[in-house]
Design an enzyme around this catalytic site. Structure first.
Site, PDB file in Angstrom:
ATOM      1  N   LYS A 181      44.300  37.835  31.680  1.00 38.22           N
ATOM      2  CA  LYS A 181      45.400  38.740  31.302  1.00 38.22           C
ATOM      3  C   LYS A 181      46.100  38.298  30.026  1.00 38.22           C
ATOM      4  O   LYS A 181      46.469  39.124  29.192  1.00 38.22           O
ATOM      5  CB  LYS A 181      46.408  38.892  32.426  1.00 38.22           C
ATOM      6  CG  LYS A 181      46.978  37.596  32.927  1.00 38.22           C
ATOM      7  CD  LYS A 181      47.678  37.761  34.270  1.00 38.22           C
ATOM      8  CE  LYS A 181      47.608  36.492  35.076  1.00 38.22           C
ATOM      9  NZ  LYS A 181      46.346  36.266  35.774  1.00 38.22           N
ATOM     10  N   GLY A 232      48.989  25.673  48.254  1.00 40.50           N
ATOM     11  CA  GLY A 232      48.155  26.149  47.159  1.00 40.50           C
ATOM     12  C   GLY A 232      48.450  27.575  46.734  1.00 40.50           C
ATOM     13  O   GLY A 232      47.730  28.157  45.925  1.00 40.50           O
ATOM     14  N   GLU A 248      51.480  27.168  41.859  1.00 41.98           N
ATOM     15  CA  GLU A 248      50.999  26.076  40.995  1.00 41.98           C
ATOM     16  C   GLU A 248      51.995  24.917  41.013  1.00 41.98           C
ATOM     17  O   GLU A 248      53.177  25.101  41.320  1.00 41.98           O
ATOM     18  CB  GLU A 248      50.888  26.570  39.547  1.00 41.98           C
ATOM     19  CG  GLU A 248      50.073  27.824  39.340  1.00 41.98           C
ATOM     20  CD  GLU A 248      48.578  27.533  39.231  1.00 41.98           C
ATOM     21  OE1 GLU A 248      48.208  26.347  39.072  1.00 41.98           O
ATOM     22  OE2 GLU A 248      47.788  28.485  39.316  1.00 41.98           O
ATOM     23  N   GLU A 260      39.300  44.947  34.449  1.00 51.61           N
ATOM     24  CA  GLU A 260      39.954  45.333  35.715  1.00 51.61           C
ATOM     25  C   GLU A 260      40.565  44.107  36.409  1.00 51.61           C
ATOM     26  O   GLU A 260      41.659  44.181  36.977  1.00 51.61           O
ATOM     27  CB  GLU A 260      38.929  45.991  36.653  1.00 51.61           C
ATOM     28  CG  GLU A 260      39.450  46.418  38.008  1.00 51.61           C
ATOM     29  CD  GLU A 260      40.405  47.617  37.937  1.00 51.61           C
ATOM     30  OE1 GLU A 260      39.964  48.701  37.545  1.00 51.61           O
ATOM     31  OE2 GLU A 260      41.593  47.431  38.239  1.00 51.61           O
ATOM     32  N   GLY A 295      44.276  41.642  40.670  1.00 48.74           N
ATOM     33  CA  GLY A 295      43.120  41.263  41.482  1.00 48.74           C
ATOM     34  C   GLY A 295      42.238  42.408  41.911  1.00 48.74           C
ATOM     35  O   GLY A 295      41.654  43.120  41.089  1.00 48.74           O
ATOM     36  N   VAL A 319      38.079  31.966  40.547  1.00 46.82           N
ATOM     37  CA  VAL A 319      37.541  33.322  40.363  1.00 46.82           C
ATOM     38  C   VAL A 319      36.070  33.273  39.939  1.00 46.82           C
ATOM     39  O   VAL A 319      35.253  34.061  40.417  1.00 46.82           O
ATOM     40  CB  VAL A 319      38.399  34.109  39.350  1.00 46.82           C
ATOM     41  CG1 VAL A 319      37.796  35.487  39.094  1.00 46.82           C
ATOM     42  CG2 VAL A 319      39.824  34.251  39.869  1.00 46.82           C
ATOM     43  N   GLY A 367      43.041  35.799  44.334  1.00 45.32           N
ATOM     44  CA  GLY A 367      42.085  35.217  45.265  1.00 45.32           C
ATOM     45  C   GLY A 367      40.670  35.334  44.747  1.00 45.32           C
ATOM     46  O   GLY A 367      40.346  36.245  43.985  1.00 45.32           O
ATOM     47  N   LYS A 389      50.742  41.302  32.710  1.00 43.49           N
ATOM     48  CA  LYS A 389      50.074  42.407  33.411  1.00 43.49           C
ATOM     49  C   LYS A 389      50.761  43.739  33.100  1.00 43.49           C
ATOM     50  O   LYS A 389      50.105  44.749  32.867  1.00 43.49           O
ATOM     51  CB  LYS A 389      50.079  42.154  34.922  1.00 43.49           C
ATOM     52  CG  LYS A 389      49.210  40.984  35.357  1.00 43.49           C
ATOM     53  CD  LYS A 389      49.438  40.679  36.841  1.00 43.49           C
ATOM     54  CE  LYS A 389      48.696  39.431  37.295  1.00 43.49           C
ATOM     55  NZ  LYS A 389      49.185  38.934  38.609  1.00 43.49           N
TER      56      LYS A 389
END
Lengths: 426, 426
Positions: B105, B187, B190, B129, B134, B14, B302, B205
């Protein structure tokens, strides 16, 4: 506690919904947002609308100047619709130092620059979330969430009446005219449905949304527009065999070649999220260079959903000190440096009445090929009618003008006549 | 032109995406937003991550204090994940007068009060946000758009990994274990998938989103949590015969009786908009008292979609002078006056291995009836296996505890054993 007096111009469906939300939630907003919001004045000629809402008639202002001169009024909510007298009233409110929240798509679409200039020079806010797609949070999302993206495209189902009609036609196999009649009886369509069914309403909204998305004024006059009046049940049926659903789409695209904005019926694949947006629900599907795809879905109209957008703007306005404005220095004209694309690229669904004999497909596809159109799928239905059979083709992506030329050439021959051409979203 | 220096803590997926968006769009933001945003410092131990992005190594800070003392830095982006050292760094930044944008988060969910208190007392912004779902604009929507609503419920598909796994299981008929292995290879999951597949990520979340929606701190420890490890392919198959799709749902409900928050697999009807949210797409379906239903859909993870949310917050922060904070005076404990409902109300899908003889349905439904459970649909499959046949029931709405008692009683008898119980969203 901060007191925020609101005046509402017009107590129709949305004005009434807004009044109801504000009144019923007054204690809730005090507790949650720490502000005391109350409706202190309304402008409405039909006194019975006020009394039906339980509103004290002493709150009915005699004219706009009474509201402009009322020091208790901080925010004016304009939900009258139409250009005049709404424009005069909104400008008067802004010039008296009142912030304005409006649901008026026609007014904002046509005069955003003039209104924003007045708001800016008076240090007031001007909010218009409710002008597009009712309760769906698309304007705030474009301004305060996706503003780091270059938006490449948006596709929306942004008119509830037409989506209701198309959903009913598809699910119940009833003709356009019959569904429209029923929708008018139920109050889902106006007595004069022109604004909805001919795509004007969607074009106004697309003008506002694409201006925000593409950071330049897109006048509604630049929106190519086709309504749903000529949608044929047979096309819905045949489209369904290819896995398509017909929607009235508002499409905006921005690329290096220019901008295209258009409202017309189009087939979308059943697996696309827009295909399951049914009845009076609306949705906007946005593609940005970072966020990829985002879809916002919800109620595009109605007293309370649209009221929700208005009240969201009221609370935002009451809890923020500085306001943002778009920077377009024009109302109805586009920046002359912007190129608008009118020769759209699309795939197409084409239905022909074809002679029932071998070789027809070869002739038709040869003409299409001559005009640079290649065929992706074919369906020759075994449903003879007056000597002809339906022939349905789905093309690969091609240009609008190629299709027009090919249609002309095919219709000029004898083996097949074009009955319908519907754009297909790929 | 206003200059906004940004420091990024962590150049993982990120952080790298955020750097890329900011760098590639620098001229675009100057033109559109009138601000010059640049990355002036990063904190990252792996120097090769910086050089791979084309970032000058002179911009790598030796420690957090260098960033806190850098007057060019206005906004600190925290994308490290985990509680420490992220918490220490974020507090240091806020206490040095830097605004913070975070995608963390776990940190925000556990310490929102402490962080917001520091932000408020230093006059800084704190934006998050990107911490939830995402690129999907759900937090801004709750704060600045639906804030006039009493939110009654939210249902979300808010974990991409599990949605990818469940979509693959359903579409390809592959078992949980095999899809997980493939997802790890690609990928999408994890090496240690616990946080995703056991629902911890979704619970964090949901804690943040339901706190915002219900205007009170909902600690993640109050979230009832079941993962997808025990999802059986057979249930997906049988559920499909009733028109259901299985999703890992995060559900928050607020009523006069109290608040319920839960993460677990659940069947949704195929016609529900959440049913078509596939692969790694996410969506949140919110019901408010004015807006009715709203769904926000997009990429839940992503580099670029999450980066889009971060950059949206950066631009918002750079273009606003006053910031809002939630008002919860607690971190990990709930307001003691809030009642949390644990005896959920739901419909249920129940699968039994039943003896293949007449009268079994009568016995089973009689036990269910005794516990206040009425049956909506039954399917007795003709698929004999080791002397038993599958019996599948869909119940009307009932209470979780009734179901547990009925299951116990049925399993105590001889005619049928309960194999699976899956909640059904009605």
């Amino acid at each position: 506690m901060k007191k925020v007096g609101v005046a509402i111009l017009g107590l129709g469906v949305v004005g009434g919904g807004t009044y109801k939300i504000l009144t019923e939630h007054r204690e809730f907003y005090k507790k949650i947002h720490g502000i005391d919001i109350s409706v202190v004045s309304v402008l409405e000629r039909k006194k019975e609308r006020a009394t039906a809402l339980g509103l004290d008639v002493s709150k009915i202002a005699s004219d706009i100047s009474e509201i402009c001169n009322n020091p208790e009024v901080k925010i004016v909510v304009e939900v009258m619709g139409g250009v005049e007298p709404a424009k005069t009233f909104v400008l008067a409110a802004l010039n008296s130092g009142k912030s304005v929240v409006t649901s008026n798509k026609e007014l904002f679409c046509k005069y955003s620059h003039e209104l924003e200039k007045a708001a800016k020079s008076n240090g007031c806010g001007l909010f218009y979330e409710a002008s597009c797609v009712g309760g769906v949070p698309v304007i705030r999302t474009l301004i305060d969430n996706l503003q780091g993206n270059k938006i490449m495209s948006m596709m929306g189902i942004i008119n509830g009446t037409t989506n209701y009609i198309l959903t009913k036609m598809a699910s119940e196999g009833v003709s356009y005219k019959d569904v429209l009649k029923e929708a008018q009886k139920l109050g889902y369509a106006e007595a004069d449905p022109t604004a909805d069914v001919e795509g004007f309403d969607a074009a106004y909204k697309l003008s506002i949304l694409s201006s925000l998305a593409f950071h330049t004024k897109i006048p509604h006059t630049k929106v190519y527009r086709e309504g749903i009046k000529d949608v044929d049940l047979l096309d819905l049926k045949y489209g369904n065999r290819f896995g398509y659903t017909l929607k009235l789409l508002a499409i905006g695209k921005n690329s290096e070649n220019g901008i295209e904005v258009r409202v017309h019926p189009a087939f979308v694949q059943n697996s696309h999220p827009l295909a399951s947006v049914n009845d009076s629900y609306n949705a906007v599907y946005i593609t940005g260079d970072s966020v990829e795809d985002v879809m916002l879905y919800g109620r595009g109209a109605g007293a309370l959903p649209t009221g929700s957008a208005i009240v969201g703007d009221i609370i935002y306005c009451a809890t923020h000190d500085n306001f943002n404005y778009s920077t377009f220095e024009n109302n109805e004209d586009a920046d002359p440096s912007i190129k608008f694309i009118t020769n759209f690229e699309s795939a197409y669904f084409m239905r022909f009445d074809a002679e029932d004999k071998p070789g027809v497909l070869s002739i038709v596809s040869s003409i299409l090929g001559k005009h640079g159109i290649s065929v992706a799928q074919v369906n020759q239905e075994n449903e003879k009618k007056g000597g002809t059979v339906p022939l349905i083709l789905i093309t690969h992506e091609t240009y609008e003008e190629n299709v027009k030329k090919a249609v002309e050439e095919i219709n000029g021959g004898k083996v097949a006549k074009v009955v319908s051409v519907v754009r297909v979203v790929t």
